[in-house]
Motif scaffolding. Structure first.
Motif: not given
Length: 66
Positions: A41-66
């Motif tokens: 349901r989630q994965v961490v994406i490393k972009h440069g020195e920052s980490l982002y979390r890509l989340l899949l909601t119950k309704s099937g939408k994606l959320i990207l959080q820093k």
């Protein structure tokens, strides 16, 4: 506060997803979200020195959080 995000180890239900839309510019790659999430349901994406979390909601939408 209740979060719409399920725990990260909850497996995804099997779904039939439509093909991603074709782009008019062949230079833009298309990546299927299932490839990124790999059954989670989630994965961490490393972009440069920052980490982002890509989340899949119950309704099937994606959320990207820093």
């Amino acid at each position: 506060m209740n979060s719409p995000i399920e725990p990260e180890n909850t497996p995804l239900p099997p779904h039939q997803h439509p093909e991603p839309p074709m782009t008019s510019d062949a230079q833009i790659p298309v990546v299927n979200s299932e490839e990124l999430l790999q059954g989670q349901r989630q994965v961490v994406i490393k972009h440069g020195e920052s980490l982002y979390r890509l989340l899949l909601t119950k309704s099937g939408k994606l959320i990207l959080q820093k």
